[in-house]
Design a protein around this motif. Structure first.
Motif, short mmCIF file in Angstrom:
data_model
loop_
_atom_site.label_atom_id
_atom_site.label_comp_id
_atom_site.label_asym_id
_atom_site.label_seq_id
_atom_site.Cartn_x
_atom_site.Cartn_y
_atom_site.Cartn_z
N THR A 1 -11.21 6.76 -5.73
CA THR A 1 -10.12 7.24 -4.88
C THR A 1 -10.09 8.76 -4.83
O THR A 1 -9.94 9.36 -3.76
CB THR A 1 -8.77 6.71 -5.41
OG1 THR A 1 -8.80 5.29 -5.45
CG2 THR A 1 -7.63 7.16 -4.52
N LEU B 1 1.57 -4.60 -4.97
CA LEU B 1 0.23 -5.04 -5.38
C LEU B 1 -0.14 -4.47 -6.74
O LEU B 1 -0.62 -5.19 -7.63
CB LEU B 1 -0.79 -4.60 -4.32
CG LEU B 1 -2.25 -4.94 -4.61
CD1 LEU B 1 -2.44 -6.45 -4.67
CD2 LEU B 1 -3.17 -4.33 -3.56
N ALA B 2 0.12 -3.17 -6.94
CA ALA B 2 -0.21 -2.54 -8.23
C ALA B 2 0.64 -3.11 -9.36
O ALA B 2 0.15 -3.33 -10.47
CB ALA B 2 -0.02 -1.03 -8.12
N LEU C 1 1.25 -1.01 -1.25
CA LEU C 1 0.43 -0.82 -2.44
C LEU C 1 1.26 -0.94 -3.72
O LEU C 1 0.73 -1.28 -4.78
CB LEU C 1 -0.25 0.55 -2.40
CG LEU C 1 -1.30 0.77 -1.31
CD1 LEU C 1 -1.76 2.21 -1.31
CD2 LEU C 1 -2.47 -0.18 -1.50
N ILE C 2 2.56 -0.65 -3.65
CA ILE C 2 3.41 -0.68 -4.84
C ILE C 2 3.52 -2.09 -5.43
O ILE C 2 3.25 -2.29 -6.63
CB ILE C 2 4.79 -0.08 -4.53
CG1 ILE C 2 4.65 1.41 -4.23
CG2 ILE C 2 5.74 -0.29 -5.71
CD1 ILE C 2 5.95 2.08 -3.86
N ALA D 1 0.84 5.14 -2.65
CA ALA D 1 1.83 4.84 -1.62
C ALA D 1 2.55 6.10 -1.17
O ALA D 1 2.73 6.34 0.04
CB ALA D 1 2.83 3.81 -2.15
N TRP E 1 -2.08 1.52 -13.70
CA TRP E 1 -2.05 0.74 -12.46
C TRP E 1 -0.79 1.03 -11.66
O TRP E 1 -0.84 1.24 -10.44
CB TRP E 1 -2.15 -0.76 -12.77
CG TRP E 1 -3.55 -1.26 -12.79
CD1 TRP E 1 -4.30 -1.57 -13.88
CD2 TRP E 1 -4.39 -1.50 -11.66
NE1 TRP E 1 -5.56 -1.98 -13.51
CE2 TRP E 1 -5.64 -1.96 -12.14
CE3 TRP E 1 -4.22 -1.38 -10.29
CZ2 TRP E 1 -6.69 -2.29 -11.30
CZ3 TRP E 1 -5.27 -1.71 -9.44
CH2 TRP E 1 -6.49 -2.16 -9.96
N TYR F 1 -0.82 4.55 -10.33
CA TYR F 1 -1.81 4.64 -9.25
C TYR F 1 -1.24 4.08 -7.95
O TYR F 1 -1.36 4.69 -6.89
CB TYR F 1 -3.06 3.87 -9.65
CG TYR F 1 -4.10 3.78 -8.55
CD1 TYR F 1 -4.93 4.86 -8.27
CD2 TYR F 1 -4.24 2.63 -7.80
CE1 TYR F 1 -5.88 4.79 -7.26
CE2 TYR F 1 -5.19 2.54 -6.79
CZ TYR F 1 -6.00 3.63 -6.52
OH TYR F 1 -6.93 3.56 -5.52
N GLY F 2 -0.61 2.89 -8.04
CA GLY F 2 -0.04 2.29 -6.83
C GLY F 2 1.05 3.14 -6.22
O GLY F 2 1.09 3.35 -4.99
#
Length: 708
Positions: free
Chosen positions: A297, A276-277, A273-274, A235, A227, A230-231
């Motif tokens: 993605t 959030l992940a 996004l960082i 980003a 996760w 991914y974030g």
């Protein structure tokens, strides 16, 4: 290697809390200050605290925008971005402040929220102390950022040398942030030094994360790492995409304040996004859906890139081919080309990504077709099962697969492929409603679960493969049956020869010498009959005694071959006679009434094969002897029945009310007597079962088949 002892966590918690509170206060205080700074200094001319070129008063007037509205628009982006990061860090501090990673992650997010945007630049002009505080927050945030990705998610350095590498990276960068524009500031010196530092940092971070993922992390920690990675990757890719677009179109974008504003929104939106992940990775309980998100993605990211590439290429080539400047026609042609190519490209990309992540679970028919072609070649049953297992394992990209078959009342491992993991999922194989075996599969990584597509693929493949497995199982069963038959034949031959040898030994060592002695005795009597009648009478008397003993031994040998009572009285009569004998024996043992035997049997049985009669008599005799010797029972019932319907043969039930079998004896089917009875029944293809009786003792059930 643990970074911080647990006893020092309270001190770190207080430090993080103070720094986070200070950052939030300074950030909130900076918002109106920065708003006034842009409004007063950055409209007509460029300024150091605002990155974008000044729009100019004329442009604002021509578009009906006031300096206050322009300043508010940019401050809104920065304020929302900072508040999102600070809020995420606060939530993390509230929920996960008991651990090192929670503290590092919360301070990292809060400090990034305050210092990533230029919004805190406004307070640097107010007082030098505030400037230094901002620099301390920036340096602390960078330290937390570097430590977080070296320690996430378990708070330990692995491998051990990564701790020294991490400290070196921090020492080379962080002091320069506290004292900018000095000799220790990497950004103040040659750009080559900063580039080398950045390359070492990112390269070591990637290599350490890969090492930790493969060798150190638990299944849940691996999902957390997925996760966060991914974030961060999404980003950074978004940031790079916007940056590349800006680099190639810098003049055009810089001349249009609206486009500059859109670039600012894109950069800060991707960077959100960082947090959030990180929040999902550290607060969410179930994290398995990350693989689906990564899959989608990759598919749509590659598809978008291909679409843009085809569109740009089509526009350029069409314009070059037709030498026209009619952009509407060119765009129409390019759009048509992209529309035609979109669907097949998407299918190929989706299939490519799926096969790299999940194998061929989206195309079971191709797998079945490939399997059927390989089965056309002549293969042994074991090779067929191995092929089925390998096909399933390779199709789903699994580390291990095995197949067990139900044989001889148990489960036997028939085929396996790959490296065994502790965790396996079992899938039953059925053929015509009967379970014939079980398929065991290891997940792609420990702790992972099979997707819905995987289950659909396995359901279809297992249904089709069950017929193949059943055919191979039948061949294996026939081989085993043939081997058992050969072994039975060998045992029969061995038993026959042993009986012959024993009979020969008895006749040769016992009867033959005695008969020879009888002949000599008779000859001696003949010589003395006239000379010494008295001696002759004594010899004849000894001869008579020897003859009786010899006859007795002959009867014993004959009884071992087949009890005479079976021929004289029949099976029921012989059993009844044996019951009477054992009843007297039990009375003498107990010095009392003894065991009360009851026989429930038909008056007459149909003609039975000699082998069945002998086996029934021997089994029943052995069972009754065990009752008398070991059961301590007071009653024993014997039931004999001949069934002419479904199971054509002789049924016997012996049940007592004694102490029963001990758990060990019950598990081992008793001693030698029990094993002898079981062998006699099995030799005729019958059944022999020993169980606890409802009366508290032992119940023996025997079935001896009789072919019609």
């Amino acid at each position: 290697m643990e970074f911080l002892p647990e006893k020092k966590l309270p001190l770190l918690r207080v430090t993080v809390l103070v720094m986070a509170l200070l950052t939030a206060i300074l950030f909130i205080y900076s918002i109106p200050q920065y708003y006034q700074y842009i409004k007063s200094n950055c409209i007509a001319q460029s300024c150091t605290g605002f990155y974008n070129p000044a729009p100019g008063t004329n442009w604002l007037q021509n578009h009906g925008i006031s300096p206050a509205e322009y300043s508010f628009a940019y401050v809104s982006i920065y304020a929302v971005f900072g508040l999102v990061y600070i809020t995420a860090g606060t939530v993390l501090l509230w929920k996960k402040s008991s651990g090192l990673i929670g503290l590092l992650g919360s301070f990292m997010l809060i400090s990034l929220g305050g210092t990533f945007t230029p919004i805190m630049s406004g307070i640097k002009l107010i007082h030098p102390l505030l400037t230094y505080l901002v620099q301390v927050i920036e340096a602390g945030g960078m330290t937390a950022f570097i430590l977080f990705f070296f320690l996430f998610p378990n708070g330990k350095f692995a491998p051990r040398w990564s701790a020294y590498l991490c400290m070196t990276i921090i020492i080379l960068r962080v002091p320069g942030m506290l004292f900018p524009s000095t000799i220790i500031d990497l950004q103040h010196g040659p750009k080559l030094f900063f580039g080398i530092w950045f390359f070492i940092w990112i390269g070591s971070l990637i290599s350490v994360q890969i090492f930790r993922y493969k060798t150190v992390l638990t299944p849940l920690e691996k999902q957390q790492a997925k996760w966060v990675v991914y974030g961060v990757v999404m980003a950074l890719m978004g940031l790079m995409s916007v940056s590349i677009l800006f680099i190639f179109q810098e003049k055009a974008i810089s001349a249009q304040p609206y486009q500059l504003y859109a670039v600012e929104i894109g950069v800060h939106a991707f960077m959100m996004l960082i947090p959030l992940a990180i929040l999902i990775a550290m607060l969410k309980h179930r994290l398995w859906d990350i693989d689906i998100i990564v899959n989608r993605t990759l598919v749509y990211g590659i598809l978008t890139a291909c679409t843009v590439l085809f569109y740009v290429t089509a526009v350029w080539y069409t314009g070059l081919l037709f030498d026209t400047k009619n952009h509407v026609v060119i765009s129409f042609i390019a759009t048509g080309i992209v529309a035609v190519l979109f669907s097949p490209i998407k299918q190929h990309i989706q299939r490519f990504i799926n096969r790299r992540m999940y194998g061929e679970n989206d195309d079971p028919y191709s797998v079945l077709n490939r399997l059927s072609k390989e089965l056309e070649n002549p293969l042994d049953p074991e090779a067929v099962l191995k092929l089925v297992i390998r096909t399933i394992k390779d199709s789903l990209r699994l580390p291990y697969a095995s197949l067990s078959l139900h044989q001889n009342g148990g489960e036997v491992l028939a085929a396996e492929d790959g490296e065994f993991f502790d965790e396996c999922f079992s899938f039953s194989l059925y053929y015509r409603g009967e379970e014939i075996g079980a398929l065991k599969l290891s997940p792609r990584s420990p702790g992972e679960r099979f997707t819905v597509s995987d289950h659909k693929f396995l359901d279809m493949l297992i249904r089709q493969a069950s017929a193949v497995v059943q055919s191979a199982k039948a061949s294996i069963d026939l081989k085993m049956l043939a081997a058992d038959l050969q072994e039975s034949r060998e045992q029969l031959v061995i038993a026959r020869e042993e009986e012959r040898r024993e009979l020969r030994s008895n006749l040769h060592d016992g009867l033959a010498p005695r008969l020879a002695a009888l002949a000599l005795t008779a000859a001696a009597a003949e010589d003395l009959v006239e000379k010494n009648p008295t001696a002759t009478k004594e010899i004849l008397s000894d001869l008579q005694s020897t003859i009786r003993q010899t006859v007795s031994e002959i009867r014993g040998i004959v009884y071992d071959l087949r009890p005479p009572t079976l021929d004289e009285m029949g099976l029921i009569g012989a059993i009844d006679e044996r019951i009477k004998e054992l009843s007297l024996v039990s009375q003498r043992q107990d010095q009392g009434p003894g065991i009360q035997f009851s026989l429930n049997a038909p008056e007459k049985l149909p003609v039975l094969p000699a082998a069945v009669e002998v086996a029934a008599f021997r089994i029943l005799t052995e069972a009754l002897v065990n009752v008398v010797r070991h059961s301590k029972a007071t009653a024993c019932s014997i039931r004999i029945l001949f069934n002419e319907n479904q199971e054509h043969g002789l049924h016997m039930l012996i049940e007592d009310n004694g102490v029963g079998l001990s758990p060990r004896k019950n598990r081992e089917k008793g001693g030698i007597g029990m094993e002898s009875m079981n062998q006699r029944a099995n030799e005729l293809g019958g059944k022999f079962l020993v169980a606890h009786s409802e009366k508290g003792g032992t119940k023996i059930t025997v079935f001896l088949p009789v072919n019609s």
